[in-house]
Design a protein around this motif. Structure first.
Motif, PDB file in Angstrom:
ATOM      1  N   GLN A 159     -32.166  32.462 -59.580  1.00  0.00           N
ATOM      2  CA  GLN A 159     -33.223  31.535 -59.860  1.00  0.00           C
ATOM      3  C   GLN A 159     -32.978  30.685 -58.075  1.00  0.00           C
ATOM      4  N   ALA A 160     -31.262  30.521 -57.792  1.00  0.00           N
ATOM      5  CA  ALA A 160     -31.550  29.642 -56.184  1.00  0.00           C
ATOM      6  C   ALA A 160     -32.307  30.572 -55.199  1.00  0.00           C
ATOM      7  N   ALA A 161     -31.670  31.911 -55.572  1.00  0.00           N
ATOM      8  CA  ALA A 161     -31.407  32.770 -54.418  1.00  0.00           C
ATOM      9  C   ALA A 161     -32.972  32.948 -54.104  1.00  0.00           C
ATOM     10  N   ASP A 162     -33.439  33.297 -54.998  1.00  0.00           N
ATOM     11  CA  ASP A 162     -35.100  33.415 -55.147  1.00  0.00           C
ATOM     12  C   ASP A 162     -36.049  32.177 -54.887  1.00  0.00           C
ATOM     13  N   PHE A 163     -35.620  30.851 -54.925  1.00  0.00           N
ATOM     14  CA  PHE A 163     -36.009  30.017 -53.923  1.00  0.00           C
ATOM     15  C   PHE A 163     -35.740  29.685 -52.898  1.00  0.00           C
ATOM     16  N   LEU A 164     -34.710  29.989 -52.189  1.00  0.00           N
ATOM     17  CA  LEU A 164     -33.783  30.196 -50.688  1.00  0.00           C
ATOM     18  C   LEU A 164     -34.935  31.252 -50.092  1.00  0.00           C
TER      19      LEU A 164
END
Length: 219
Positions: A156-161
């Motif tokens: 999820q963090a990578a997706d947002f970034l």
């Protein structure tokens, strides 16, 4: 118009999961973090509803949604960390929110393009989730379910970034008034942290089963 109708699916899904967690917490003898999941999804739904019902070109639209999405992210991450006995550093989350909000204000003042605003707010959510992952990695409790939750949060963090930037490479400039009809509002997630909702529901059901089994043994 069709995109707007499809977009309403997302807040409805968020409200469904919020109700599910509220029921699990109230009727299923669940701990406080389950209530936190429900509150997080409810706040996420409010953010999406604001996007749909406020004027698309209003300067305060992104500020309003950022408040609810950031609160949703913070409560969700704090609840996930509490589940494994860890405390999320809410002060750091607040600093990320303030920096993001100020940067967003500058972007809104100088440009009508939605692209930079999306990158700014999603970078903020991505940093918040990265902080949550870091906190989870310090937990002593580490079974397969916990590892899977960490992987979901890291994704999820990578997706947002990454995703907003890649999407805007193809979309180019998006005026604020056209944002509501763009592909960026399609319902591919249920607010910040949405990809992990099935896993969290499944995890808490497993814990509920373990509690019932423990009670049966004692009897």
């Amino acid at each position: 118009m069709q995109t707007q109708i499809l977009g309403l699916v997302t807040p409805m899904m968020a409200l469904f999961f919020a109700a599910t967690f509220f029921v699990l917490w109230k009727a299923g003898r669940m701990k406080r973090h389950v209530l936190g999941f429900g509150i997080a999804f409810a706040l996420s739904a409010v953010g999406f509803l604001i996007t749909h019902f406020m004027p698309a070109d209003a300067f305060y639209l992104f500020h309003a949604t950022q408040v609810f999405y950031s609160l949703s992210s913070a409560i969700l991450l704090a609840s996930v960390c509490e589940r494994v006995g860890q405390k999320l550093h809410l002060g750091s989350i607040a600093v990320v929110y303030v920096i993001t909000a100020l940067t967003l204000a500058v972007s809104v003042s100088f440009s009508n393009d939605v692209g930079p605003r999306l990158i700014i707010v999603n970078m903020g959510y991505g940093v918040m989730f990265a902080m949550g992952v870091t906190t989870l990695l310090t937990a002593r409790r580490r079974d397969m379910i916990d590892l899977l939750i960490i992987l979901v949060m890291a994704f999820q963090a990578a997706d947002f970034l990454v995703r907003p930037t890649l999407t805007l490479l193809f979309e180019r400039s998006i005026p604020a008034e056209a944002y509501r009809d763009s592909d960026l509002l399609l319902p591919d997630w249920v607010g910040p942290g949405g990809e992990g909702h099935e896993q969290r529901i499944g995890t808490d059901r497993c814990e509920h089963c373990r509690m019932d089994q423990g009670s049966a043994r004692k009897q």
